[in-house]
Scaffold this motif. Structure first.
Motif, PDB file in Angstrom:
ATOM      1  N   HIS A 284       0.830  -1.214   0.000  1.00  0.00           N
ATOM      2  CA  HIS A 284       0.000   0.000   0.000  1.00  0.00           C
ATOM      3  C   HIS A 284       0.865   1.265   0.000  1.00  0.00           C
ATOM      4  N   GLU A 285       2.010   1.163  -0.661  1.00  0.00           N
ATOM      5  CA  GLU A 285       2.971   2.266  -0.644  1.00  0.00           C
ATOM      6  C   GLU A 285       2.373   3.571  -1.170  1.00  0.00           C
ATOM      7  N   ASP A 286       1.647   3.496  -2.281  1.00  0.00           N
ATOM      8  CA  ASP A 286       1.092   4.714  -2.885  1.00  0.00           C
ATOM      9  C   ASP A 286       0.097   5.384  -1.942  1.00  0.00           C
ATOM     10  N   LEU A 287      -0.739   4.568  -1.304  1.00  0.00           N
ATOM     11  CA  LEU A 287      -1.731   5.127  -0.383  1.00  0.00           C
ATOM     12  C   LEU A 287      -1.052   5.781   0.808  1.00  0.00           C
ATOM     13  N   LEU A 288      -0.076   5.108   1.392  1.00  0.00           N
ATOM     14  CA  LEU A 288       0.610   5.663   2.560  1.00  0.00           C
ATOM     15  C   LEU A 288       1.332   6.963   2.215  1.00  0.00           C
ATOM     16  N   LYS A 289       2.000   6.980   1.061  1.00  0.00           N
ATOM     17  CA  LYS A 289       2.677   8.211   0.642  1.00  0.00           C
ATOM     18  C   LYS A 289       1.688   9.354   0.481  1.00  0.00           C
ATOM     19  N   LYS A 290       0.538   9.050  -0.122  1.00  0.00           N
ATOM     20  CA  LYS A 290      -0.481  10.072  -0.356  1.00  0.00           C
ATOM     21  C   LYS A 290      -1.006  10.621   0.961  1.00  0.00           C
ATOM     22  N   ILE A 291      -1.249   9.737   1.919  1.00  0.00           N
ATOM     23  CA  ILE A 291      -1.757  10.167   3.220  1.00  0.00           C
ATOM     24  C   ILE A 291      -0.747  11.047   3.933  1.00  0.00           C
ATOM     25  N   VAL A 292       0.508  10.586   3.983  1.00  0.00           N
ATOM     26  CA  VAL A 292       1.533  11.321   4.724  1.00  0.00           C
ATOM     27  C   VAL A 292       1.825  12.664   4.075  1.00  0.00           C
ATOM     28  N   LYS A 293       1.861  12.707   2.739  1.00  0.00           N
ATOM     29  CA  LYS A 293       2.082  13.981   2.061  1.00  0.00           C
ATOM     30  C   LYS A 293       0.936  14.942   2.325  1.00  0.00           C
ATOM     31  N   GLY A 294      -0.272  14.381   2.461  1.00  0.00           N
ATOM     32  CA  GLY A 294      -1.433  15.217   2.764  1.00  0.00           C
ATOM     33  C   GLY A 294      -1.336  15.879   4.119  1.00  0.00           C
ATOM     34  N   LYS A 295      -0.479  15.330   4.982  1.00  0.00           N
ATOM     35  CA  LYS A 295      -0.264  15.926   6.297  1.00  0.00           C
ATOM     36  C   LYS A 295       0.822  16.995   6.262  1.00  0.00           C
ATOM     37  N   GLY A 296       1.320  17.292   5.055  1.00  0.00           N
ATOM     38  CA  GLY A 296       2.298  18.367   4.923  1.00  0.00           C
ATOM     39  C   GLY A 296       3.735  17.940   5.083  1.00  0.00           C
ATOM     40  N   ILE A 297       4.027  16.659   4.851  1.00  0.00           N
ATOM     41  CA  ILE A 297       5.398  16.166   5.009  1.00  0.00           C
ATOM     42  C   ILE A 297       5.915  15.703   3.649  1.00  0.00           C
ATOM     43  N   ASP A 298       7.134  16.098   3.315  1.00  0.00           N
ATOM     44  CA  ASP A 298       7.695  15.811   1.999  1.00  0.00           C
ATOM     45  C   ASP A 298       8.299  14.404   1.965  1.00  0.00           C
ATOM     46  N   PHE A 299       7.743  13.572   1.090  1.00  0.00           N
ATOM     47  CA  PHE A 299       8.271  12.220   0.953  1.00  0.00           C
ATOM     48  C   PHE A 299       8.772  11.943  -0.467  1.00  0.00           C
ATOM     49  N   ASP A 300       9.196  12.975  -1.175  1.00  0.00           N
ATOM     50  CA  ASP A 300       9.641  12.787  -2.548  1.00  0.00           C
ATOM     51  C   ASP A 300      10.878  11.885  -2.638  1.00  0.00           C
ATOM     52  N   ASP A 301      11.714  11.921  -1.610  1.00  0.00           N
ATOM     53  CA  ASP A 301      12.947  11.148  -1.653  1.00  0.00           C
ATOM     54  C   ASP A 301      12.826   9.795  -0.967  1.00  0.00           C
ATOM     55  N   TRP A 302      11.638   9.459  -0.509  1.00  0.00           N
ATOM     56  CA  TRP A 302      11.468   8.204   0.220  1.00  0.00           C
ATOM     57  C   TRP A 302      11.314   7.035  -0.743  1.00  0.00           C
ATOM     58  N   ASP A 303      11.990   5.906  -0.486  1.00  0.00           N
ATOM     59  CA  ASP A 303      11.803   4.703  -1.298  1.00  0.00           C
ATOM     60  C   ASP A 303      11.943   3.475  -0.411  1.00  0.00           C
ATOM     61  N   GLU A 304      11.842   2.322  -0.996  1.00  0.00           N
ATOM     62  CA  GLU A 304      11.810   1.083  -0.224  1.00  0.00           C
ATOM     63  C   GLU A 304      13.118   0.823   0.518  1.00  0.00           C
ATOM     64  N   GLU A 305      14.234   1.360   0.026  1.00  0.00           N
ATOM     65  CA  GLU A 305      15.509   1.098   0.666  1.00  0.00           C
ATOM     66  C   GLU A 305      15.766   1.998   1.867  1.00  0.00           C
ATOM     67  N   ASP A 306      14.960   3.045   2.025  1.00  0.00           N
ATOM     68  CA  ASP A 306      15.191   3.965   3.133  1.00  0.00           C
ATOM     69  C   ASP A 306      14.984   3.257   4.462  1.00  0.00           C
TER      70      ASP A 306
END
Length: 499
Positions: A284-306
């Protein structure tokens, strides 16, 4: 009363506050019902300030919200919790706590409502003939004021707003949510809920066998077991009610609640089973990214290896690692994953929601476009939830309404100025004065309950409850913003300016 909290964190204020406390002989507290809970930090701070040697006046239209002990907590502020404070004649009350226990029991017996919240009318009925109540409480109702002026043959003219019966606008949740409603009914089944929420109900039982589902310890080993298990039942009930209330309020409000709950449940799994959490995150990576970004946090550089968690620390719930000797952690994690899937299913149902299908908003717009009073006069629209307030502002502006302003707990700037722009005359200014300072008058004010008490908004006489607060006292406070004592001179100015 908010100054009590300001004193702890605001630069340069503590010194001023300490000076006030040292020199003041008396304190007058508006909206005194905010001190009906002796366990709150604000209450404890006030108790320290009063120190038993200050004269105290508390002003409130709603001293009792939940039980008679609301009043007891307010009385304790000036008795210093001395249970024998009123032991002398003529009252002769040797134990105040016992006195209120007897009164509360008598009230419950008279109403037959052992476990529910009492109403103000029920409390008044039993207290009006109570000696302690009559010694401490000064009541000044509208009828009292009118009658007093008549008896005095006073030339003063006191007027109050004329109350019209509330009007109800009907709308369809089925038109808004469609098939989602059926899924919610099944998810919230009282016997076999699909949304079980085990993280909040660790002591849940199987309705068929009456055995604990997750608890594997011995209840006798914990003297507080009954209290803990009972409290968790209430917590789960409150969460479900919150979800349903937000569902009824607006799609965006329901969506935000689902998102927050997904993050909290995910963080629980992450703490107890990293492997399961990682697998669910990848699914559910896309959903989680969408939710967290909606909270005003930048996750552009986040990936599975982080190595960073997908859920930022500021959005996590403060979970405690469960003891595997007391709880079947594997079962709890498994059911929590199923809860997450249920919430994801809800989210998918409303993902492509089209605002024009929002029957509730459409009914509001239709009402404001066709009702003669709403077309021509100011109105305040109350909602319980911040996302709903933002949703209403956007929809009304899209529908062509102008001079709209939204205010909630996140609103920046001068809240007092907003109040003046909406209700200038009763806040010591005029539209002309505001205009000279470059401020435009507000015609439609959308607000959460941040404006439900302590402000004068009676330049307007129209109010819409877009959703209903669970507490009827809060509704009374909302209505009290426009249903207030009026000044004949100001009323003439308002009428002359709006013929």
């Amino acid at each position: 009363h908010t100054d009590l909290l300001r004193a702890e964190g605001e630069i340069n204020f503590p010194e001023k506050w300490n000076q006030i406390c040292e020199n003041a002989d008396a304190f007058i507290i508006d909206e005194g019902h905010n001190f009906r809970n002796h366990s709150s930090s604000r209450y404890k701070k006030l108790m320290e300030v009063l120190n038993g040697d200050k004269q105290l006046f508390m002003l409130t239209a709603t001293p009792i919200n939940n039980s008679l002990f609301d009043l007891k907590d307010q009385i304790d502020l000036f008795t210093g919790k001395d249970e024998q404070f009123f032991s002398a004649a003529p009252l002769g009350i040797h134990n105040l706590q016992a006195y209120f226990i007897r009164k509360e029991r008598a009230l419950r017996v008279s109403t037959g409502e052992a476990d529910t919240q009492i109403t103000e009318e029920q409390a008044r009925e039993i207290l009006n003939n109570d000696d302690l109540f009559r010694e401490l409480v000064v009541q000044r109702s509208r009828s009292y004021v009118k009658k007093s002026l008549e008896l005095e043959n006073s030339k003063r003219k006191v007027i109050f707003a004329k109350r019209d019966a509330p009007q109800v606008a009907n709308y369809s949740l089925a038109k808004i949510y469609g098939g989602l409603l059926d899924k919610i009914v099944r998810a919230f089944s009282s016997q076999r809920p699909l949304l079980r929420l085990p993280v909040y109900s660790l002591y849940d039982k199987n309705p068929d066998t009456d055995e604990y589902i997750y608890f594997i310890g011995d209840p006798d080993d914990d003297p507080e077991f009954a209290m803990k298990s009972g409290r968790q039942v209430q917590v789960v009930a409150l969460i479900r009610v919150l979800l349903l209330k937000r569902l009824e309020s607006s799609v965006v409000s329901f969506q935000e609640t689902c998102e927050n709950l997904i993050l909290k449940l995910y963080s629980f799994i992450e703490l107890h089973d990293e492997r399961i959490a990682t697998r669910w995150k990848n699914q559910h990576e896309d959903l989680l990214k969408k939710i967290v970004k909606g909270k005003g946090i930048d996750f552009d550089d986040w990936d599975e290896e982080d190595d960073d968690d997908v859920v930022p620390a500021e959005l996590k719930f403060d979970w405690t690692i469960l003891d595997k000797k007391l709880f079947d952690v594997t079962a709890i994690v498994t059911d929590t994953v199923l809860d997450l899937e249920q919430l994801v299913e809800f989210m998918e149902e409303i993902e492509d929601f089209e605002p024009e299908k929002d029957d509730k908003v459409n009914k509001l717009i239709e009402l404001m476009q066709t009702d003669e009073d709403l077309k021509n006069e100011k109105v305040i629209i109350f909602t319980e939830f911040q996302p709903t307030a933002k949703h209403l502002e956007k929809c009304l502006k899209n529908a062509g309404f102008e001079n709209i302003y939204r205010i909630d707990s996140t609103t920046k700037g001068d809240r007092g100025l907003v109040i003046k722009r909406f209700s200038p005359y009763y806040n010591k200014t005029t539209p002309e004065k505001l205009k000279k300072k470059g401020h435009k008058e507000i015609k439609i004010l959308i607000s959460t309950d941040v404006l439900s008490e302590g402000v004068n908004l009676q330049d307007a006489r129209l109010l819409i409850n877009y959703d209903l607060h669970w507490n009827p006292v809060r509704l009374m406070q909302r209505i009290g913003r426009v249903d207030r004592r009026m000044d004949p001179n100001l009323e003439k100015l308002i009428i002359d300016a709006n013929p």
